[in-house]
Design a protein around this motif. Structure first.
Motif, short mmCIF file in Angstrom:
data_model
loop_
_atom_site.label_atom_id
_atom_site.label_comp_id
_atom_site.label_asym_id
_atom_site.label_seq_id
_atom_site.Cartn_x
_atom_site.Cartn_y
_atom_site.Cartn_z
N ALA A 120 41.46 99.15 26.17
CA ALA A 120 41.99 100.77 27.22
C ALA A 120 41.57 101.97 25.75
N GLY A 121 41.11 101.67 24.54
CA GLY A 121 40.67 101.90 23.10
C GLY A 121 41.17 102.41 22.18
N TYR A 122 42.19 101.43 22.53
CA TYR A 122 43.21 101.66 20.75
C TYR A 122 42.94 101.18 20.32
N SER A 123 43.33 101.29 18.92
CA SER A 123 42.55 100.85 17.60
C SER A 123 42.80 98.97 18.02
N LYS A 124 42.47 98.32 17.14
CA LYS A 124 43.07 96.81 16.59
C LYS A 124 44.16 96.98 15.67
N ALA A 125 44.07 97.31 14.65
CA ALA A 125 45.68 98.03 14.09
C ALA A 125 47.11 97.87 15.44
N SER A 126 46.58 98.78 15.97
CA SER A 126 47.48 99.65 16.88
C SER A 126 47.65 98.46 18.30
N SER A 127 47.23 97.29 18.36
CA SER A 127 47.29 96.97 19.50
C SER A 127 47.52 95.53 18.82
N MET A 128 47.12 94.76 17.76
CA MET A 128 47.70 94.08 17.59
C MET A 128 49.48 94.29 16.77
N GLN A 129 49.81 95.00 16.58
CA GLN A 129 51.21 95.49 16.47
C GLN A 129 51.77 95.82 17.75
N GLU A 130 51.19 96.20 18.87
CA GLU A 130 52.14 96.45 20.22
C GLU A 130 51.89 95.04 20.62
N ALA A 131 50.42 94.01 20.17
CA ALA A 131 50.78 92.49 20.58
C ALA A 131 51.88 91.71 19.73
N GLU A 132 52.37 92.35 18.45
CA GLU A 132 53.33 91.43 17.96
C GLU A 132 54.52 91.75 18.03
N ARG A 133 54.86 92.74 19.29
CA ARG A 133 56.18 93.67 19.37
C ARG A 133 56.22 92.97 20.42
N LEU A 134 55.18 92.79 21.64
CA LEU A 134 55.68 92.28 22.84
C LEU A 134 56.11 90.42 22.56
N LEU A 135 54.93 90.12 21.52
CA LEU A 135 55.10 88.66 21.22
C LEU A 135 56.67 88.80 21.29
N SER A 136 57.63 89.10 20.12
CA SER A 136 58.61 88.74 19.56
C SER A 136 59.52 88.67 20.69
N LYS A 137 59.74 89.59 21.51
CA LYS A 137 60.45 89.66 22.18
C LYS A 137 60.56 88.50 23.60
#
Length: 240
Positions: free
Chosen positions: A119-136
């Motif tokens: 969707a155009g987000y950086s790898k760093a922000s995408s990995m951070q968002e993935a960590e947030r969701l997976l932690s949920k």
């Protein structure tokens, strides 16, 4: 569902799905109307072959209806070309299937981050968002595990997190816990409801599990090519 988030996220109006096969006409459904609002969880039930998957595919812009219109977030998407439909799916729709379809060579975190990066987000922000969701979903300690190293329930949790990665307006799920044992199914389903509500998405979830369906905000039945709700469901409900 909070009254503060009551906008219609998904609207189907007079939707039809009709097939022509060998000179015969197969009418799956016709003049079908359905709305799902932001923050609302709607269970879609019906006999096998009633058209649940076809309805989800039309709602998710994977198939074109024979007639009628499909709105996502107030936008009429019916006449969009393939590129336009793909753009809406990528930005506004999250899909969860019975089989997780994770990429086996990527970690859990990378699987969830991938649609965010596309969707155009950086790898760093995408990995951070993935960590947030997976932690949920209780997978904060499993970020670097690949799908073969995860249990069936964990893999489906990753698939749900992936569907939510781009903060979709609409989440569509087709038997999302149908491949899990009963205990794991209940646990994953509870997390799906909790996280989807927290993220504010509208969800339409096809399921044969009436116990799980009963936990959602609303239940709709597709029967004889029509959507039935409320008292209309009673005479068909226990035969599903």
């Amino acid at each position: 569902m909070s009254e503060a988030i009551a906008r219609v996220a998904l609207r189907l109006e007079k939707v039809a799905r009709i097939y022509e096969q060998g000179g015969a006409t197969l009418r799956v459904f016709e003049d079908l109307d359905l709305e799902v609002r932001e923050g609302e969880m709607v269970a879609l039930v019906g006999h096998s072959g009633a058209g649940k998957s076809s309805l989800l595919h039309i709602a998710g812009l994977l198939e074109r209806p024979t007639g009628g219109s499909v709105e996502i977030g107030g936008r009429d998407c019916t006449a969009l070309d393939d590129a336009g439909r793909t753009a809406v799916r990528r930005a506004d729709i999250g899909f969860v299937y019975q089989f997780h379809n994770l990429l086996p060579e990527f970690t859990a975190q990378e699987n969830v981050a991938l649609p965010h990066m596309i969707a155009g987000y950086s790898k760093a922000s995408s990995m951070q968002e993935a960590e947030r969701l997976l932690s949920k979903f209780g997978l904060g300690a499993r970020l670097t595990h690949r799908p073969p190293e995860l249990s069936g329930g964990e893999q489906q949790r990753v698939a749900i997190a992936r569907a939510l990665a781009n903060h979709p307006k609409v989440v569509l799920a087709d038997e999302p816990t149908g491949n899990l044992d009963p205990g794991t199914s209940r646990a994953v389903f509870a997390e799906l409801l909790d996280v989807t509500r927290t993220e504010g998405a509208a969800a339409l979830i096809a399921t044969h599990n009436l116990d799980l369906a009963g936990q959602m905000d609303r239940l709709v039945l597709i029967h004889d090519g029509a959507i039935r709700e409320g008292a209309e469901i009673a005479k068909h409900y226990h035969s599903l």
